[in-house]
Design an enzyme around this catalytic site. Structure first.
Site, PDB file in Angstrom:
ATOM      1  N   HIS A   1       0.853  -1.194   0.000  1.00  0.00           N
ATOM      2  CA  HIS A   1       0.000   0.000   0.000  1.00  0.00           C
ATOM      3  C   HIS A   1       0.881   1.234   0.000  1.00  0.00           C
ATOM      4  O   HIS A   1       1.420   1.634   1.031  1.00  0.00           O
ATOM      5  CB  HIS A   1      -0.924   0.005   1.227  1.00  0.00           C
ATOM      6  CG  HIS A   1      -1.916   1.133   1.230  1.00  0.00           C
ATOM      7  ND1 HIS A   1      -3.272   0.912   1.352  1.00  0.00           N
ATOM      8  CD2 HIS A   1      -1.775   2.473   1.137  1.00  0.00           C
ATOM      9  CE1 HIS A   1      -3.913   2.078   1.335  1.00  0.00           C
ATOM     10  NE2 HIS A   1      -3.009   3.035   1.201  1.00  0.00           N
TER      11      HIS A   1
ATOM     12  N   HIS B   1       1.802   5.106  -2.584  1.00  0.00           N
ATOM     13  CA  HIS B   1       1.370   6.033  -3.634  1.00  0.00           C
ATOM     14  C   HIS B   1       2.622   6.593  -4.303  1.00  0.00           C
ATOM     15  O   HIS B   1       3.274   7.486  -3.758  1.00  0.00           O
ATOM     16  CB  HIS B   1       0.524   7.161  -3.042  1.00  0.00           C
ATOM     17  CG  HIS B   1      -0.680   6.677  -2.289  1.00  0.00           C
ATOM     18  ND1 HIS B   1      -1.879   6.394  -2.909  1.00  0.00           N
ATOM     19  CD2 HIS B   1      -0.856   6.416  -0.964  1.00  0.00           C
ATOM     20  CE1 HIS B   1      -2.752   5.993  -1.991  1.00  0.00           C
ATOM     21  NE2 HIS B   1      -2.148   5.988  -0.810  1.00  0.00           N
TER      22      HIS B   1
ATOM     23  N   LYS C   1      -9.638  -0.031  -5.725  1.00  0.00           N
ATOM     24  CA  LYS C   1      -9.471   0.619  -4.423  1.00  0.00           C
ATOM     25  C   LYS C   1     -10.743   1.414  -4.122  1.00  0.00           C
ATOM     26  O   LYS C   1     -11.226   2.185  -4.951  1.00  0.00           O
ATOM     27  CB  LYS C   1      -8.263   1.557  -4.466  1.00  0.00           C
ATOM     28  CG  LYS C   1      -8.139   2.550  -3.306  1.00  0.00           C
ATOM     29  CD  LYS C   1      -7.546   1.920  -2.063  1.00  0.00           C
ATOM     30  CE  LYS C   1      -7.367   2.948  -0.940  1.00  0.00           C
ATOM     31  NZ  LYS C   1      -6.372   3.988  -1.254  1.00  0.00           N
TER      32      LYS C   1
ATOM     33  N   HIS D   1      -9.874   1.063   1.823  1.00  0.00           N
ATOM     34  CA  HIS D   1      -9.500   1.996   2.887  1.00  0.00           C
ATOM     35  C   HIS D   1     -10.670   1.986   3.869  1.00  0.00           C
ATOM     36  O   HIS D   1     -11.759   2.470   3.550  1.00  0.00           O
ATOM     37  CB  HIS D   1      -9.283   3.379   2.276  1.00  0.00           C
ATOM     38  CG  HIS D   1      -9.265   4.501   3.262  1.00  0.00           C
ATOM     39  ND1 HIS D   1      -8.128   5.215   3.579  1.00  0.00           N
ATOM     40  CD2 HIS D   1     -10.261   5.075   3.989  1.00  0.00           C
ATOM     41  CE1 HIS D   1      -8.419   6.146   4.457  1.00  0.00           C
ATOM     42  NE2 HIS D   1      -9.712   6.088   4.721  1.00  0.00           N
TER      43      HIS D   1
ATOM     44  N   HIS E   1      -5.511  -0.087   6.609  1.00  0.00           N
ATOM     45  CA  HIS E   1      -5.436   0.747   7.816  1.00  0.00           C
ATOM     46  C   HIS E   1      -6.067   0.055   9.029  1.00  0.00           C
ATOM     47  O   HIS E   1      -5.393  -0.227   9.993  1.00  0.00           O
ATOM     48  CB  HIS E   1      -6.042   2.138   7.608  1.00  0.00           C
ATOM     49  CG  HIS E   1      -5.629   2.788   6.338  1.00  0.00           C
ATOM     50  ND1 HIS E   1      -4.309   3.026   6.022  1.00  0.00           N
ATOM     51  CD2 HIS E   1      -6.357   3.258   5.286  1.00  0.00           C
ATOM     52  CE1 HIS E   1      -4.231   3.607   4.833  1.00  0.00           C
ATOM     53  NE2 HIS E   1      -5.450   3.752   4.357  1.00  0.00           N
TER      54      HIS E   1
ATOM     55  N   ASP F   1       1.625   3.165   3.167  1.00  0.00           N
ATOM     56  CA  ASP F   1       1.055   4.457   2.774  1.00  0.00           C
ATOM     57  C   ASP F   1       2.142   5.457   2.413  1.00  0.00           C
ATOM     58  O   ASP F   1       1.957   6.671   2.547  1.00  0.00           O
ATOM     59  CB  ASP F   1       0.135   5.035   3.849  1.00  0.00           C
ATOM     60  CG  ASP F   1      -1.164   5.601   3.276  1.00  0.00           C
ATOM     61  OD1 ASP F   1      -1.331   5.553   2.043  1.00  0.00           O
ATOM     62  OD2 ASP F   1      -2.000   6.084   4.051  1.00  0.00           O
TER      63      ASP F   1
END
Length: 417
Positions: free
Chosen positions: A65, A67, A188, A230, A250, A319
């Site tokens: 996970h 970005h 997602k 999420h 999360h 993240d």
């Protein structure tokens, strides 16, 4: 055919949970063809020899996970930076990810089909990707960055990146199809609010149970692809698990009922413990983000500790982008802090993550027949997991049989044409 022989190292076997001393790994082109004590490995006269020098040999790590196309900064910087800059900046982010020993990632929003193709074609160096394109979100949800000032800081859509905002079952169904059309390999969805969004909260529930079920249904129609959610509040996690979503990202507010549901359904958990911690360490973020991060950090750790103790499948995700790329493996220390052993933490970033992405047949462990993603670490991470946070300790990184980093000669951008 070209051969590489890694020798004089200690192999950390993620299948057996043991360390093989004086081990060697033989690579033929992009495939592992031999693993074990040096005396058991076939001798190849013209093999390129890589001396591990007593270091530790591991499979390339996963970050399940992150970005790759952004890194958090001030709101002013976000507003004033030209749109196309994010693609140029991502070249550095991908380089830092590789240098940290991470050879495979699941991008949780932002990377498009062009970025993935650029890496696959050797135009830029980067990790192997599974991409989600953009996250589905409700109006005023976690992916809707409309501010109370009236200024909208949501990342603009473009042909390869459809807007993720959708409401109601028919909009949701069409949006999933648009995301697939753009090249998504996993869906997602924001099933709850979050820390960095301006007008919601991690405990707010987004999307109805019916909307989530439509998302899963559409993904299954598309060659049985998976959905990642999420989901931070307990209600949103329950809704996602009941809808058949593959992984919870999360998982801040996990309760006993939620954990039991995840165990019953075989749902994966990707904790990203580093996300709220890093928000609190980052200057110039909005007050609302700092407030929410401070509210959830301790609860987050307690929830993940409870899930681990219960036996929920945990894959490492960080993240990254919410903090500087290249520091991803700090997550392993945080996983050990909630009760994992160093070997369990390493498993979460290798074998378990490969299973999460559906790549366990070719990645996640060092075995004959698998792709040649191998790293060499100077210090034993089983006795000091923090050693992985120092990228100088990650001495060699091999992805798909190609040396992407060698600390003895410096990192090299590898291109195929």
């Amino acid at each position: 055919m070209t051969y590489k022989l890694i020798k004089n190292g200690n192999l950390i076997d993620v299948n057996g949970g043991t360390t093989v001393e004086n081990a060697a790994v033989l690579l033929q082109d992009n495939t592992i063809v031999g693993v074990g004590p040096i005396g058991q490995i076939k001798q190849v006269d013209d093999a390129e020899v890589i001396d591990a020098d007593g270091g530790y040999i591991l499979p390339g790590f996963f970050d399940s996970h992150l970005h790759l196309t952004f890194q958090v900064g001030s709101m002013q910087e976000k507003i004033l930076t030209p749109f196309s800059m994010k693609f140029y900046k991502s070249i550095s982010f991908m380089r830092k990810t590789l240098d940290a020993g991470i050879t495979s990632v699941r991008d949780a929003g932002g990377a498009d089909a062009g970025l993935k193709a650029a890496v696959e074609q050797g135009l830029v160096a980067g990790p192997r990707m599974q991409i989600s394109i953009n996250a589905l979100t409700t109006t005023s949800g976690h992916g809707d960055s409309w501010n109370l000032s009236g200024i909208d800081t949501t990342t603009p859509s473009y042909p390869g990146m459809p807007s993720g905002i959708c409401d109601g079952t028919e909009e949701v169904r069409k949006k999933v199809r648009e995301i697939f059309r753009a090249g998504a390999e996993v869906v997602k969805v924001h099933a709850s609010g979050g820390v960095l969004s301006p007008t919601d909260h991690p405990e707010f529930t987004q999307f109805s149970q019916e909307e989530l079920e439509v998302i899963v249904q559409e993904a299954r129609f598309r060659k049985n692809l998976k959905v990642m959610a999420h989901a931070q509040g307990a209600e949103s996690i329950k809704n996602a698990v009941k809808a058949g979503i593959h992984s919870i990202e999360h998982g801040i507010f996990l309760d006993d009922e939620t954990i039991e549901l995840m165990l019953e359904n075989g749902t994966y958990l990707v904790p990203t413990l580093l996300a709220p911690v890093s928000v609190l360490e980052t200057p110039n973020l909005p007050d609302y983000a700092m407030k929410k991060a401070s509210e959830v950090a301790d609860i987050h750790r307690e929830s993940i500790a409870k899930a681990h103790k219960a036996g929920v499948k945990i894959a490492m995700g960080t993240d990254a982008g919410c903090f500087p790329h290249g520091t991803n493996l700090r997550e392993l220390e945080l996983l050990c802090d909630i009760g994992m052993t160093p070997m369990e933490a390493i498993l979460s970033a290798t074998k378990v993550s490969s299973e999460l992405l559906g790549w366990e047949d070719r990645l996640g462990s060092i075995e004959a027949g698998k792709l040649a993603d191998v790293i060499i670490v100077k210090e034993n991470p089983l006795t000091n997991i923090k050693a992985l946070q120092n990228t100088d300790n990650i001495q060699v990184v091999i992805k798909d049989g190609i040396i992407q980093k060698d600390i003895r000669v410096g990192s090299a951008i590898v291109t195929s044409n």
